[in-house]
Design a protein around this motif. Structure first.
Motif, PDB file in Angstrom:
ATOM      1  N   GLY A 217       0.792  -1.219   0.000  1.00  0.00           N
ATOM      2  CA  GLY A 217       0.000   0.000   0.000  1.00  0.00           C
ATOM      3  C   GLY A 217       0.827   1.272   0.000  1.00  0.00           C
ATOM      4  O   GLY A 217       0.277   2.357   0.092  1.00  0.00           O
ATOM      5  N   PHE A 218       2.133   1.155  -0.093  1.00  0.00           N
ATOM      6  CA  PHE A 218       3.004   2.329  -0.185  1.00  0.00           C
ATOM      7  C   PHE A 218       4.358   1.886  -0.720  1.00  0.00           C
ATOM      8  O   PHE A 218       4.721   0.708  -0.647  1.00  0.00           O
ATOM      9  N   PHE A 219       5.096   2.828  -1.296  1.00  0.00           N
ATOM     10  CA  PHE A 219       6.481   2.608  -1.694  1.00  0.00           C
ATOM     11  C   PHE A 219       7.126   3.961  -1.905  1.00  0.00           C
ATOM     12  O   PHE A 219       6.438   4.973  -2.001  1.00  0.00           O
ATOM     13  N   GLY A 220       8.440   3.983  -1.969  1.00  0.00           N
ATOM     14  CA  GLY A 220       9.108   5.254  -2.170  1.00  0.00           C
ATOM     15  C   GLY A 220      10.585   5.107  -2.359  1.00  0.00           C
ATOM     16  O   GLY A 220      11.141   4.005  -2.299  1.00  0.00           O
ATOM     17  N   GLY A 221      11.210   6.238  -2.605  1.00  0.00           N
ATOM     18  CA  GLY A 221      12.641   6.283  -2.846  1.00  0.00           C
ATOM     19  C   GLY A 221      13.022   7.528  -3.604  1.00  0.00           C
ATOM     20  O   GLY A 221      12.563   8.626  -3.310  1.00  0.00           O
ATOM     21  N   GLY A 222      13.848   7.347  -4.622  1.00  0.00           N
ATOM     22  CA  GLY A 222      14.306   8.446  -5.456  1.00  0.00           C
ATOM     23  C   GLY A 222      13.727   8.333  -6.856  1.00  0.00           C
ATOM     24  O   GLY A 222      13.305   7.255  -7.279  1.00  0.00           O
ATOM     25  N   TRP A 223      13.698   9.430  -7.562  1.00  0.00           N
ATOM     26  CA  TRP A 223      13.168   9.482  -8.931  1.00  0.00           C
ATOM     27  C   TRP A 223      14.008  10.453  -9.734  1.00  0.00           C
ATOM     28  O   TRP A 223      14.447  11.477  -9.209  1.00  0.00           O
ATOM     29  N   GLU A 224      14.235  10.123 -10.994  1.00  0.00           N
ATOM     30  CA  GLU A 224      14.855  11.088 -11.904  1.00  0.00           C
ATOM     31  C   GLU A 224      14.174  10.981 -13.256  1.00  0.00           C
ATOM     32  O   GLU A 224      13.781   9.905 -13.694  1.00  0.00           O
ATOM     33  N   GLY A 225      13.991  12.130 -13.903  1.00  0.00           N
ATOM     34  CA  GLY A 225      13.296  12.160 -15.179  1.00  0.00           C
ATOM     35  C   GLY A 225      13.847  13.229 -16.100  1.00  0.00           C
ATOM     36  O   GLY A 225      14.386  14.239 -15.660  1.00  0.00           O
ATOM     37  N   GLU A 226      13.661  12.969 -17.378  1.00  0.00           N
ATOM     38  CA  GLU A 226      14.059  13.906 -18.433  1.00  0.00           C
ATOM     39  C   GLU A 226      12.829  14.691 -18.888  1.00  0.00           C
ATOM     40  O   GLU A 226      11.696  14.282 -18.636  1.00  0.00           O
ATOM     41  N   PRO A 227      13.013  15.804 -19.591  1.00  0.00           N
ATOM     42  CA  PRO A 227      11.875  16.603 -20.041  1.00  0.00           C
ATOM     43  C   PRO A 227      10.871  15.784 -20.855  1.00  0.00           C
ATOM     44  O   PRO A 227      11.247  14.919 -21.650  1.00  0.00           O
ATOM     45  N   GLY A 228       9.619  16.062 -20.604  1.00  0.00           N
ATOM     46  CA  GLY A 228       8.521  15.391 -21.290  1.00  0.00           C
ATOM     47  C   GLY A 228       7.260  15.527 -20.467  1.00  0.00           C
ATOM     48  O   GLY A 228       7.246  16.181 -19.416  1.00  0.00           O
ATOM     49  N   THR A 229       6.178  14.908 -20.941  1.00  0.00           N
ATOM     50  CA  THR A 229       4.897  15.008 -20.254  1.00  0.00           C
ATOM     51  C   THR A 229       4.280  13.630 -20.046  1.00  0.00           C
ATOM     52  O   THR A 229       4.551  12.682 -20.789  1.00  0.00           O
ATOM     53  N   LEU A 230       3.430  13.568 -19.031  1.00  0.00           N
ATOM     54  CA  LEU A 230       2.697  12.359 -18.716  1.00  0.00           C
ATOM     55  C   LEU A 230       1.260  12.759 -18.403  1.00  0.00           C
ATOM     56  O   LEU A 230       1.026  13.576 -17.507  1.00  0.00           O
ATOM     57  N   ARG A 231       0.323  12.212 -19.164  1.00  0.00           N
ATOM     58  CA  ARG A 231      -1.094  12.481 -18.916  1.00  0.00           C
ATOM     59  C   ARG A 231      -1.548  11.625 -17.739  1.00  0.00           C
ATOM     60  O   ARG A 231      -1.305  10.420 -17.707  1.00  0.00           O
ATOM     61  N   CYS A 232      -2.202  12.261 -16.781  1.00  0.00           N
ATOM     62  CA  CYS A 232      -2.649  11.580 -15.563  1.00  0.00           C
ATOM     63  C   CYS A 232      -4.159  11.758 -15.444  1.00  0.00           C
ATOM     64  O   CYS A 232      -4.626  12.832 -15.084  1.00  0.00           O
ATOM     65  N   ASP A 233      -4.902  10.728 -15.735  1.00  0.00           N
ATOM     66  CA  ASP A 233      -6.364  10.842 -15.705  1.00  0.00           C
ATOM     67  C   ASP A 233      -6.980   9.578 -15.134  1.00  0.00           C
ATOM     68  O   ASP A 233      -7.495   8.751 -15.874  1.00  0.00           O
ATOM     69  N   PRO A 234      -6.897   9.421 -13.792  1.00  0.00           N
ATOM     70  CA  PRO A 234      -6.338  10.312 -12.778  1.00  0.00           C
ATOM     71  C   PRO A 234      -4.885   9.969 -12.468  1.00  0.00           C
ATOM     72  O   PRO A 234      -4.332   9.027 -13.028  1.00  0.00           O
ATOM     73  N   TYR A 235      -4.306  10.740 -11.532  1.00  0.00           N
ATOM     74  CA  TYR A 235      -2.963  10.457 -11.035  1.00  0.00           C
ATOM     75  C   TYR A 235      -2.985   9.062 -10.436  1.00  0.00           C
ATOM     76  O   TYR A 235      -3.988   8.653  -9.844  1.00  0.00           O
TER      77      TYR A 235
END
Length: 124
Positions: A43-61
């Motif tokens: 029911g949960f997770f986490g850590g680090g994230w890295e991303g390059e320029p761009g978009t992500l449609r979230c419907d829903p998040y």
């Protein structure tokens, strides 16, 4: 409590995960999550994230998420066109009810905690 149960997290620490968002991501979308604790099953997770320029449609998040920006700049744009930008040193919470677009404006890094909950259909 024993210090052995303490979990370090961050970029390059934990399991490297590259979510497949399909057509919801812009061409060339690149991101890596470093999941250091929890799991979708827990029911949960986490850590680090890295991303390059761009978009992500979230419907829903895909889940409730706490984000703490380390570097770079991102924006969240709702379906009405309202925009919020966040950069290095800023923290924010995105509820899974959010509908809109995540935009990575420049190469970015963050710490995150995702709280999928019982009804999440998020991919891992």
């Amino acid at each position: 409590m024993n210090v052995e149960i303490i979990t370090e997290f961050g970029l390059g620490v934990g399991e490297s995960v590259t979510p497949d968002w399909g057509d919801d991501a812009s061409p060339g979308w690149e991101e890596t999550e470093w999941r250091a604790f929890g799991s979708s099953d827990q029911g949960f997770f986490g850590g680090g994230w890295e991303g390059e320029p761009g978009t992500l449609r979230c419907d829903p998040y895909p889940y409730d998420e706490v984000c703490i920006m380390i570097s770079g700049r991102v924006a969240l744009i709702d379906l009405d066109g309202n925009r919020r930008e966040f950069g290095s040193g800023q923290a924010f919470f995105v509820p899974k009810e959010f509908r809109g677009t995540w935009e990575t404006i420049e190469p970015s890094k963050k710490f995150f905690v995702a709280l999928p909950g019982q009804s999440s259909a998020a991919s891992s």
